[in-house]
Scaffold this active site. Structure first.
Site, PDB file in Angstrom:
ATOM      1  N   GLY A 173      14.699  67.801  28.344  1.00 52.73           N
ATOM      2  CA  GLY A 173      14.056  68.121  27.074  1.00 52.73           C
ATOM      3  C   GLY A 173      13.267  66.942  26.542  1.00 52.73           C
ATOM      4  N   GLY A 174      13.177  66.873  25.224  1.00 50.41           N
ATOM      5  CA  GLY A 174      12.422  65.800  24.577  1.00 50.41           C
ATOM      6  C   GLY A 174      12.988  64.428  24.890  1.00 50.41           C
ATOM      7  N   GLY A 408     -19.874  51.064  41.293  1.00 51.94           N
ATOM      8  CA  GLY A 408     -19.107  50.966  40.055  1.00 51.94           C
ATOM      9  C   GLY A 408     -17.800  50.232  40.281  1.00 51.94           C
ATOM     10  N   ALA A 409     -17.283  50.324  41.498  1.00 56.36           N
ATOM     11  CA  ALA A 409     -16.006  49.688  41.780  1.00 56.36           C
ATOM     12  C   ALA A 409     -16.123  48.170  41.635  1.00 56.36           C
ATOM     13  CB  ALA A 409     -15.544  50.065  43.168  1.00 56.36           C
TER      14      ALA A 409
HETATM   15  C1  HXC Z   1      26.301  69.203  23.455  1.00 58.72           C
HETATM   16  C2  HXC Z   1      26.552  69.016  25.701  1.00 58.72           C
HETATM   17  C3  HXC Z   1      25.158  69.012  25.884  1.00 58.72           C
HETATM   18  C4  HXC Z   1      24.351  69.103  24.728  1.00 58.72           C
HETATM   19  C5  HXC Z   1      26.081  68.845  27.801  1.00 58.72           C
HETATM   20  N1  HXC Z   1      27.073  68.935  26.908  1.00 58.72           N
HETATM   21  N2  HXC Z   1      24.898  68.904  27.186  1.00 58.72           N
HETATM   22  N3  HXC Z   1      27.096  69.107  24.499  1.00 58.72           N
HETATM   23  N4  HXC Z   1      24.961  69.183  23.541  1.00 58.72           N
HETATM   24  N5  HXC Z   1      23.027  69.061  24.808  1.00 58.72           N
HETATM   25  C6  HXC Z   1      28.500  68.917  27.184  1.00 58.72           C
HETATM   26  C7  HXC Z   1      29.003  70.176  27.867  1.00 58.72           C
HETATM   27  O1  HXC Z   1      29.301  71.159  26.925  1.00 58.72           O
HETATM   28  C8  HXC Z   1      30.241  69.650  28.576  1.00 58.72           C
HETATM   29  O2  HXC Z   1      31.277  69.547  27.607  1.00 58.72           O
HETATM   30  C9  HXC Z   1      29.865  68.245  28.954  1.00 58.72           C
HETATM   31  O3  HXC Z   1      28.781  67.889  28.114  1.00 58.72           O
HETATM   32  C10 HXC Z   1      29.403  68.135  30.384  1.00 58.72           C
HETATM   33  O4  HXC Z   1      28.419  69.120  30.618  1.00 58.72           O
HETATM   34  P1  HXC Z   1      28.427  70.093  31.895  1.00 58.72           P
HETATM   35  O5  HXC Z   1      27.465  71.159  31.620  1.00 58.72           O
HETATM   36  O6  HXC Z   1      29.831  70.463  32.221  1.00 58.72           O
HETATM   37  O7  HXC Z   1      27.897  69.084  33.008  1.00 58.72           O
HETATM   38  P2  HXC Z   1      26.975  69.420  34.268  1.00 58.72           P
HETATM   39  O8  HXC Z   1      27.450  70.635  34.954  1.00 58.72           O
HETATM   40  O9  HXC Z   1      26.913  68.147  35.042  1.00 58.72           O
HETATM   41  O10 HXC Z   1      25.535  69.754  33.654  1.00 58.72           O
HETATM   42  C11 HXC Z   1      24.813  68.778  32.965  1.00 58.72           C
HETATM   43  C12 HXC Z   1      23.596  69.387  32.261  1.00 58.72           C
HETATM   44  C13 HXC Z   1      24.039  70.586  31.395  1.00 58.72           C
HETATM   45  C14 HXC Z   1      22.604  69.904  33.327  1.00 58.72           C
HETATM   46  C15 HXC Z   1      22.912  68.295  31.475  1.00 58.72           C
HETATM   47  O11 HXC Z   1      25.134  70.161  30.591  1.00 58.72           O
HETATM   48  C16 HXC Z   1      22.961  71.064  30.500  1.00 58.72           C
HETATM   49  O12 HXC Z   1      22.089  71.840  30.925  1.00 58.72           O
HETATM   50  N6  HXC Z   1      23.024  70.645  29.222  1.00 58.72           N
HETATM   51  C17 HXC Z   1      22.002  71.046  28.262  1.00 58.72           C
HETATM   52  C18 HXC Z   1      20.697  70.349  28.520  1.00 58.72           C
HETATM   53  C19 HXC Z   1      19.714  70.656  27.468  1.00 58.72           C
HETATM   54  O13 HXC Z   1      19.068  71.716  27.523  1.00 58.72           O
HETATM   55  N7  HXC Z   1      19.674  69.809  26.445  1.00 58.72           N
HETATM   56  C20 HXC Z   1      18.855  70.027  25.280  1.00 58.72           C
HETATM   57  C21 HXC Z   1      17.437  69.681  25.673  1.00 58.72           C
HETATM   58  S1  HXC Z   1      16.385  69.840  24.344  1.00 58.72           S
HETATM   59  P3  HXC Z   1      32.846  69.696  27.979  1.00 58.72           P
HETATM   60  O14 HXC Z   1      33.511  69.692  26.654  1.00 58.72           O
HETATM   61  O15 HXC Z   1      32.954  70.965  28.733  1.00 58.72           O
HETATM   62  O16 HXC Z   1      33.152  68.493  28.828  1.00 58.72           O
HETATM   63  C22 HXC Z   1      16.333  68.323  23.721  1.00 58.72           C
HETATM   64  C23 HXC Z   1      15.456  68.252  22.548  1.00 58.72           C
HETATM   65  C24 HXC Z   1      15.184  66.830  22.192  1.00 58.72           C
HETATM   66  O17 HXC Z   1      16.910  67.407  24.157  1.00 58.72           O
HETATM   67  C25 HXC Z   1      13.962  66.845  21.386  1.00 58.72           C
HETATM   68  C26 HXC Z   1      13.599  65.479  20.989  1.00 58.72           C
HETATM   69  C27 HXC Z   1      12.289  65.502  20.294  1.00 58.72           C
END
Ligand code: HXC
Length: 518
Positions: A173-174, A408-409
């Site tokens: 994501g971001g 140009g290079a």
């Molecule tokens: C809260 C999160 C989390 C999140 C993971 N966890 N991402 N908790 N917010 N964004 C937690 C899970 O619930 C889990 O908790 C633990 O972290 C480990 O995650 P798993 O999924 O079990 O690990 P894995 O299988 O290795 O997968 C990792 C992952 C997946 C691919 C990163 O967790 C995932 O897709 N997370 C979401 C990614 C995402 O879309 N993020 C938001 C992006 S948008 P437990 O309690 O079970 O251990 C963004 C906007 C920012 O970031 C904008 C800025 C301008």
């Protein structure tokens, strides 16, 4: 204080709870994924016992929504602090995937901001070790606000302190924008990936099946997008790479890069770099071999090696002094300048200029890459970036024309007209408006059309053109370059020339900032 009293016991108890949270089973969880724990990474990077952690005991602001026990999440998923790397102060934040997936909530962000502010205040480099699920879902807008404040500080610090991002897990994501705003991005193969939208979204929106690796793995970002400047087989080597990179940098923009004693045994009976360049201008060679024969022994450290390999960028030492090198690579696409190599070169030059690192340009370029693809995708705009970057740079800038410097290079590759301090050429140099083939076609169009043997005539005209126009001596005689030098003397010449530029100072016209073509 009574060492057996309640106050001290409470204190020790607190530390014990902290240790349990970071116990061996948590560390094993990371190891099972082929990754290191946030604190192990820090230990590998910093000089022994030099790391001082800050805010280890802060607790999370995440509301208990029943989505997981968070009240004991000391540190809120990120380790921050400062320490020494090769004896120099560096700030760091290292995300802990074991605590809520290293996701970024308000407290997590506040911690990162704390070290960003400290690093900027004291003028020390900052390193971010990323291993995070991105914005913490439970904290909503507080996470987004946290990220945005981090980005803002990345931008405020840009050009003031070196900023390095090391991706050692997910960066989704971001979250990818903080690394993108920093100076250099490292990735570890197989365990790290960066993307704006993950494979699930790609499937949903475009109905395409892609893996994490294909979408945003280390190889993809090193070769295709250019987002990653350095990729390594594993985390340990990535962290060693970070240390090496830092050794070329000053701590901030007001300092000069540190002098490092290096082997100078090249000065005795060294092979001439000129032996690498074939007399035949159509034969390729590896410019990295030329670089190796010019700079201090084993000091060349290439950056963005896999991206746009038709231009080579990297740091090295010349008699112990750090320099940045930009070199056309005749081995790839004849060293032609295209969109990607322009952007790669420009960004590298701007980093060197911001941090007082002198630039050496090694030129052998037949020109810009022609064609629909390049023109339609904006080679005009992107090529201008390279021109802009060379021209605005005020650090010492020296060019050596090894062979071709056409069109140009010639202008773009740090010519004297855009502020190059010294410009040297080897006797193999060919400096002209265009290469012999193009020039002959235009100048002798009619003769060639009427010739009995146009191929033979073309060859004769080309030889004449090379001898009379495209040679370095005309540029030398007219003062467009400083000297045609013996390749064997290149290293000596450069050491002495850079020495004269040690106190170079250029006053710039007052302005807010230039408007680089983006
Ligand atoms: C809260 C999160 C989390 C999140 C993971 N966890 N991402 N908790 N917010 N964004 C937690 C899970 O619930 C889990 O908790 C633990 O972290 C480990 O995650 P798993 O999924 O079990 O690990 P894995 O299988 O290795 O997968 C990792 C992952 C997946 C691919 C990163 O967790 C995932 O897709 N997370 C979401 C990614 C995402 O879309 N993020 C938001 C992006 S948008 P437990 O309690 O079970 O251990 C963004 C906007 C920012 O970031 C904008 C800025 C301008």
């Amino acid at each position: 204080m009574d060492p057996n009293g309640k106050i001290y016991k409470d204190f020790l108890n607190r530390i014990e709870r902290f240790k349990i949270q970071n116990g061996p089973e948590k560390i094993k969880k990371q190891h099972d994924k082929g990754k290191l724990h946030a604190r192990e990474r820090i230990a590998l990077l910093f000089d022994k016992d030099s790391f001082e952690e800050l805010d280890a005991f802060v607790t999370s602001a995440t509301p208990d929504t029943g989505l997981g026990k968070i009240d004991e999440a000391f540190g809120d998923g990120v380790v921050i602090g400062h320490g020494q790397i090769n004896g120099r102060l560096v700030y760091i934040y290292s995300q802990d995937f074991n605590v809520m997936g290293g996701s970024l909530g308000a407290v997590h962000a506040k911690k990162i901001i704390k070290v960003q502010d400290l690093a900027l205040r004291v003028g020390a480099p900052i390193i971010g070790l990323m291993d995070s699920g991105g914005a913490r879902i439970q904290e909503g807008v507080a996470s987004l606000s946290g990220y945005t404040s981090i980005f803002h500080r990345n931008i405020q610090s840009s050009g003031v302190i070196p900023q390095i991002s090391v991706i050692l897990g997910p960066a989704a994501g971001g979250a990818v924008y903080s690394p993108a705003l920093t100076d250099f991005v490292f990735m570890a193969k197989k365990t790290s990936y960066m993307f704006l939208t993950g494979p699930d979204v790609v499937k949903e929106v475009l109905n395409e099946d892609v893996s994490f690796e294909e979408l945003g793995g280390a190889e993809v970002h090193a070769r295709k997008s250019g987002v990653a400047n350095f990729i390594y087989e594993d985390e340990e080597n990535a962290l060693l790479g970070v240390k090496k990179l830092l050794s070329f940098f000053p701590s901030n923009n007001l300092e000069n890069p540190p002098y490092v004693e290096t082997s100078t045994n090249k000065d005795k009976n060294a092979e001439s770099p000129g032996t690498i360049v074939p007399d035949d201008p159509n034969k390729p060679y590896d410019v990295k071999k030329v670089i190796e024969l010019i700079v201090d022994q084993d000091s060349f450290f290439e950056s963005s090696e896999q991206f746009a390999p038709n231009i080579v960028t990297g740091f090295a030492r010349l008699n112990g002094i750090a320099i940045g090198i930009v070199a056309n690579q005749p081995k790839v696409l004849a060293g032609v300048i295209d969109i990607n190599s322009s952007v790669k070169g420009a960004r590298f030059i701007r980093f060197c200029d911001a941090f007082n690192i002198p630039i050496l340009t090694l030129e052998d370029v037949p020109g810009f890459l022609p064609g629909l693809d390049q023109e339609h995708n904006g080679i005009i705009k992107h090529g201008a970036k390279l021109l802009f970057a060379f021209s605005e740079a005020t650090v010492p800038k020296i060019t050596v024309i090894l062979r071709k410097a056409y069109g140009g290079a010639f202008c773009v590759m740090n010519s004297k007209n855009i502020g190059g301090d010294y410009s040297y050429a080897w006797p193999t140099a060919e400096i002209a408006v265009m290469g012999p083939e193009g020039a002959v076609s235009i100048l002798h169009k009619k003769e060639l059309q009427n010739a009995e043997d146009p191929k033979k005539l073309r060859k004769e005209f080309a030889a004449k053109y090379r001898q009379e126009i495209a040679n370095p001596y005309i540029a030398d005689e007219k003062g467009y370059i400083d000297e045609v030098i013996d390749p064997a003397n290149t290293r000596k010449k450069l050491i002495s020339a850079f020495k004269t530029l040690e106190n170079k100072h250029i006053e710039q016209p007052a302005r807010k900032h230039g408007n680089m073509p983006l």
